[in-house]
Write an enzyme that holds these catalytic residues in place. Structure first.
Site, PDB file in Angstrom:
ATOM      1  N   ARG A 103      30.340  66.046  49.722  1.00  0.00           N
ATOM      2  CA  ARG A 103      30.307  65.177  50.891  1.00  0.00           C
ATOM      3  C   ARG A 103      30.858  63.804  50.538  1.00  0.00           C
ATOM      4  O   ARG A 103      30.375  63.152  49.612  1.00  0.00           O
ATOM      5  CB  ARG A 103      28.877  65.054  51.425  1.00  0.00           C
ATOM      6  CG  ARG A 103      28.777  64.241  52.704  1.00  0.00           C
ATOM      7  CD  ARG A 103      27.416  64.350  53.350  1.00  0.00           C
ATOM      8  NE  ARG A 103      26.362  63.722  52.553  1.00  0.00           N
ATOM      9  CZ  ARG A 103      25.143  63.459  53.027  1.00  0.00           C
ATOM     10  NH1 ARG A 103      24.832  63.802  54.256  1.00  0.00           N
ATOM     11  NH2 ARG A 103      24.247  62.892  52.263  1.00  0.00           N
ATOM     12  N   THR A 107      32.540  58.871  54.755  1.00  0.00           N
ATOM     13  CA  THR A 107      32.781  59.530  56.043  1.00  0.00           C
ATOM     14  C   THR A 107      31.738  60.596  56.369  1.00  0.00           C
ATOM     15  O   THR A 107      31.625  61.027  57.519  1.00  0.00           O
ATOM     16  CB  THR A 107      34.163  60.207  56.050  1.00  0.00           C
ATOM     17  OG1 THR A 107      34.157  61.289  55.099  1.00  0.00           O
ATOM     18  CG2 THR A 107      35.249  59.207  55.673  1.00  0.00           C
ATOM     19  N   ASP A 199      18.225  63.806  46.966  1.00  0.00           N
ATOM     20  CA  ASP A 199      19.415  64.612  46.780  1.00  0.00           C
ATOM     21  C   ASP A 199      19.052  65.834  45.926  1.00  0.00           C
ATOM     22  O   ASP A 199      18.702  65.710  44.758  1.00  0.00           O
ATOM     23  CB  ASP A 199      20.511  63.791  46.085  1.00  0.00           C
ATOM     24  CG  ASP A 199      21.831  64.553  45.981  1.00  0.00           C
ATOM     25  OD1 ASP A 199      21.878  65.560  45.242  1.00  0.00           O
ATOM     26  OD2 ASP A 199      22.793  64.128  46.630  1.00  0.00           O
ATOM     27  N   ASP A 202      21.070  66.279  42.607  1.00  0.00           N
ATOM     28  CA  ASP A 202      20.704  65.310  41.579  1.00  0.00           C
ATOM     29  C   ASP A 202      19.336  65.623  40.985  1.00  0.00           C
ATOM     30  O   ASP A 202      19.130  65.532  39.775  1.00  0.00           O
ATOM     31  CB  ASP A 202      20.691  63.894  42.173  1.00  0.00           C
ATOM     32  CG  ASP A 202      22.091  63.351  42.362  1.00  0.00           C
ATOM     33  OD1 ASP A 202      23.035  63.846  41.719  1.00  0.00           O
ATOM     34  OD2 ASP A 202      22.256  62.415  43.180  1.00  0.00           O
TER      35      ASP A 202
END
Length: 208
Positions: A103, A107, A199, A202
């Protein structure tokens, strides 16, 4: 559009521990593998069966067995591999596809960098896996790529979903059912699910 929330007590218990910020990388990874087994059980609940003749130590019998071609698990890299590992423990004969998307944090749009799938996916059930359905952009793009190659029987499995992601997903792929352990409150301004668990990639790989 179908959304199934897997409310099994063990799923919810493990998800709570995964959400905790103090949960270690090793524990997060182990819990993700454990919860993926339970989620896989639900997403495959209605697989077609046929029967075959076997011999038990006692006598012959007609016994149920999976019907049709082998499943395909399609992992959206990199975090999807956390779900994939446990699912392959449950269905070791499944074929595997890898879809490399990341990702763009400015944006929030997916960028493809890798795609590798079995050639004969047209007549197979494909279960696409990614821990988070946040904006929905990556999942939508991954399924679009699979459909472009002829796939039509597709399901999407995730750990957490945001209402915004479900809405976007349903607009583009209303024929693809979603299975998730929880639908959280919303996305924040950075496109992360809240309350969420951070995340997933992560936390799984200790990269942040």
């Amino acid at each position: 559009m179908s959304v199934t929330v897997v409310s099994h007590p063990l799923v919810q218990h493990k998800l709570t521990i995964m959400r905790m910020k103090e949960t270690s990388t090793a524990s997060f990874r182990r819990l993700l593998k454990e919860i993926s087994l339970l989620l896989c059980y639900e997403v495959t609940r209605d697989l077609d069966l046929t029967t075959t003749m076997i011999e038990t130590p006692m006598q012959p019998m007609e016994s149920p067995i999976l019907d049709g071609k082998k499943l395909v698990f399609a992992s959206i890299l990199r975090a999807g591999n956390g779900l994939l590992e446990g699912m392959l423990d449950l269905v070791p004969a499944a074929r595997v596809a890898h879809i490399g998307l990341y990702r763009d944090h400015k944006t929030l749009q997916p960028v493809e960098y890798y795609f590798k799938a079995p050639e004969d996916i047209v007549n197979r059930l494909i279960i696409v896996v990614d821990p988070m359905l946040a904006t929905g952009n990556s999942a939508v793009e991954a399924i679009t790529k699979l459909k472009e190659r002829g796939a039509s029987n597709i399901r999407f499995l995730c750990l957490l979903a945001a209402p915004e992601g479900i809405k976007h997903f349903a607009e583009v792929h209303p024929d693809v059912p979603i299975y998730t352990a929880a639908i959280d409150e919303k996305l924040n301004e950075d496109g992360y699910i809240v309350p969420g668990l951070g995340d997933a990639g992560d936390r799984m790989y200790g990269t942040k």
